[in-house]
Design a protein around this motif. Structure first.
Motif, PDB file in Angstrom:
ATOM      1  N   SER A 378       5.020   2.344  -6.635  1.00 57.68           N
ATOM      2  CA  SER A 378       3.651   2.713  -6.908  1.00 57.68           C
ATOM      3  C   SER A 378       2.934   2.885  -5.689  1.00 57.68           C
ATOM      4  N   THR A 381       3.798   6.351  -3.425  1.00 64.77           N
ATOM      5  CA  THR A 381       3.756   7.789  -3.976  1.00 64.77           C
ATOM      6  C   THR A 381       3.336   8.739  -2.975  1.00 64.77           C
ATOM      7  N   THR A 385       9.304  12.543   0.567  1.00 65.68           N
ATOM      8  CA  THR A 385      10.612  12.569  -0.226  1.00 65.68           C
ATOM      9  C   THR A 385      11.570  13.507   0.257  1.00 65.68           C
TER      10      THR A 385
END
Length: 418
Positions: A378, A381, A385
């Motif tokens: 969390s 975030t 990626t």
């Protein structure tokens, strides 16, 4: 534009090539911006010579992350990882030699597996360098040395250079990544030939010859150059005072190719073990067969882990800051990527794809990285990626724009100047 005169090109190429074996600060010839470090080197600047000013970010704090429970090393897990890596790798060598004597065209499937296991050896060596694989520093040192011999690279000097990367990740005044990238300003001052050569050396295909150089050639030449340099120093000492002792000569020596006596010892022992293994295996299976197989495995495995390392720090939007205002926490989160790999590749790379967590705490062993990431997901975030399909795109970002604290492609920089 300014560039290097053509009549000096050959001399500068040789000088810069030799300079890549020196761990001294990068204050060398103008043409070294083209050679960089043959997309491979660490130890760009002596760790003891620099410090980085830090500014704490307001959003996420390091204390927000739950890391401590995952730092504990497990000797049983570590031993099992060593066994399930070295035993198959050794058996694959036996199998590929037998198969190659039947037909060399039957070897590619085995070579692919060998490349992957060789890469896993390097990943476990990397953990030993962080003192995270085993609980004992001695065990990490011994196993790390063994894995260094298997990978043909001195583990202790490599781990110290890698620690420098961790300490300054995201500070592009001090550390320019595995490809020794230059600033957009420096690039624009190059001649067209120099710009083309700079891009050529950083093309993904150069990972293969560069990887072979990094593992097989560089440590051997580094030792030879270092011994030659020390011999020159010893002769100068003896010329000044014939009664100079070996201890006084060594104490007064300022090495160019290693930082400490321990690095020198590791370099020497690694070279002895690696070269001895080459000689023994060449005599046992034949030099031609051994080197044809060994070269493929080493070049491809080095290309694999250098590629992964590159894309975990060089991507669009990566945190690439100056020393002023640089923050280590932001470097760990925004200056690294979360690399989503297939499960089988996660195993072979020892879960190094969870790179944000690794940079937040390098003492977390690879077998805890995934769990630690899930616990702190969390807070990550905003991290970038990447998937396997996006890896080729990362190789476009080979310039650092200091004015915007960002990585840019050659096309972006040239378009901005148009």
């Amino acid at each position: 534009m300014t560039g290097l005169p053509a009549d000096q090109l050959g001399c500068h190429l040789l000088a810069c090539f030799a300079a890549q074996f020196s761990p001294e600060p990068a204050q060398s010839l103008p043409f070294d911006v083209l050679i960089g470090s043959l997309p491979l080197m660490t130890n760009q600047i002596a760790p003891s010579l620099v410090t980085s000013a830090q500014v704490e970010p307001a959003a996420v704090k390091r204390s927000d992350f739950v890391l401590a429970p995952y730092v504990r090393s497990n000797d049983l897990w570590a031993t099992w990882q060593i066994v399930n890596t070295l035993v198959p790798y050794g058996l694959l060598w036996v199998a590929v030699i037998y198969v190659a004597r039947v037909s060399i065209w039957l070897t590619p499937p085995l070579l692919v597996l060998m490349v992957l296991f060789s890469g896993r050896c390097f990943s476990l060596m990397h953990d030993c360098g962080h003192q995270s694989l085993f609980r004992s520093k001695r065990m990490n040192r011994l196993v790390g040395f063994l894995l260094g011999v298997i990978n043909a690279i001195p583990q202790y000097p490599w781990s110290r250079g890698h620690a420098f990367h961790h300490k300054h990740n995201g500070n592009w005044d001090l550390y320019r990544g595995p490809s020794a990238l230059v600033s957009s300003e420096t690039f624009l001052k190059m001649t067209p030939f120099q710009q083309g050569f700079y891009q050529f050396l950083r093309h993904p295909l150069m990972l293969f010859p560069g990887g072979f150089f990094y593992l097989v050639i560089k440590p051997r030449v580094a030792l030879l150059l270092g011994l030659f340099h020390f011999a020159g120093h010893a002769m100068a000492c003896l010329k000044a005072d014939i009664r100079s002792s070996l201890n006084s000569i060594w104490t007064s020596y300022k090495p160019k190719y290693w930082y400490t006596t321990l690095e020198f010892q590791d370099l020497v022992l690694n070279n002895i073990c690696v070269v001895a293994s080459w000689i023994i295996l060449s005599r046992l299976v034949g030099a031609g067969l051994f080197w044809s197989l060994y070269s493929v495995v080493m070049a491809c495995s080095a290309a694999l882990f250098i590629c992964i390392f590159f894309v975990q720090h060089n991507f669009e939007g990566s945190y690439a800051h100056r020393t002023e205002g640089w923050n280590s926490l932001t470097g760990a989160i925004d200056g690294t990527s979360l690399l989503r790999l297939p499960a089988i590749l996660n195993w072979f790379t020892a879960d190094i794809g969870y790179h944000n967590i690794h940079h937040l705490c390098s003492r977390i062993p690879n077998y805890h990285l995934r769990a630690c990431h899930q616990r702190n997901a969390s807070l990550l975030t905003g991290a970038t990626t990447l998937t396997v399909r996006q890896i080729p795109d990362c190789f476009a970002f080979i310039l650092w724009d200091r004015s915007t604290d960002s990585l840019q492609s050659v096309e972006q920089v040239q378009a901005a100047q148009a």
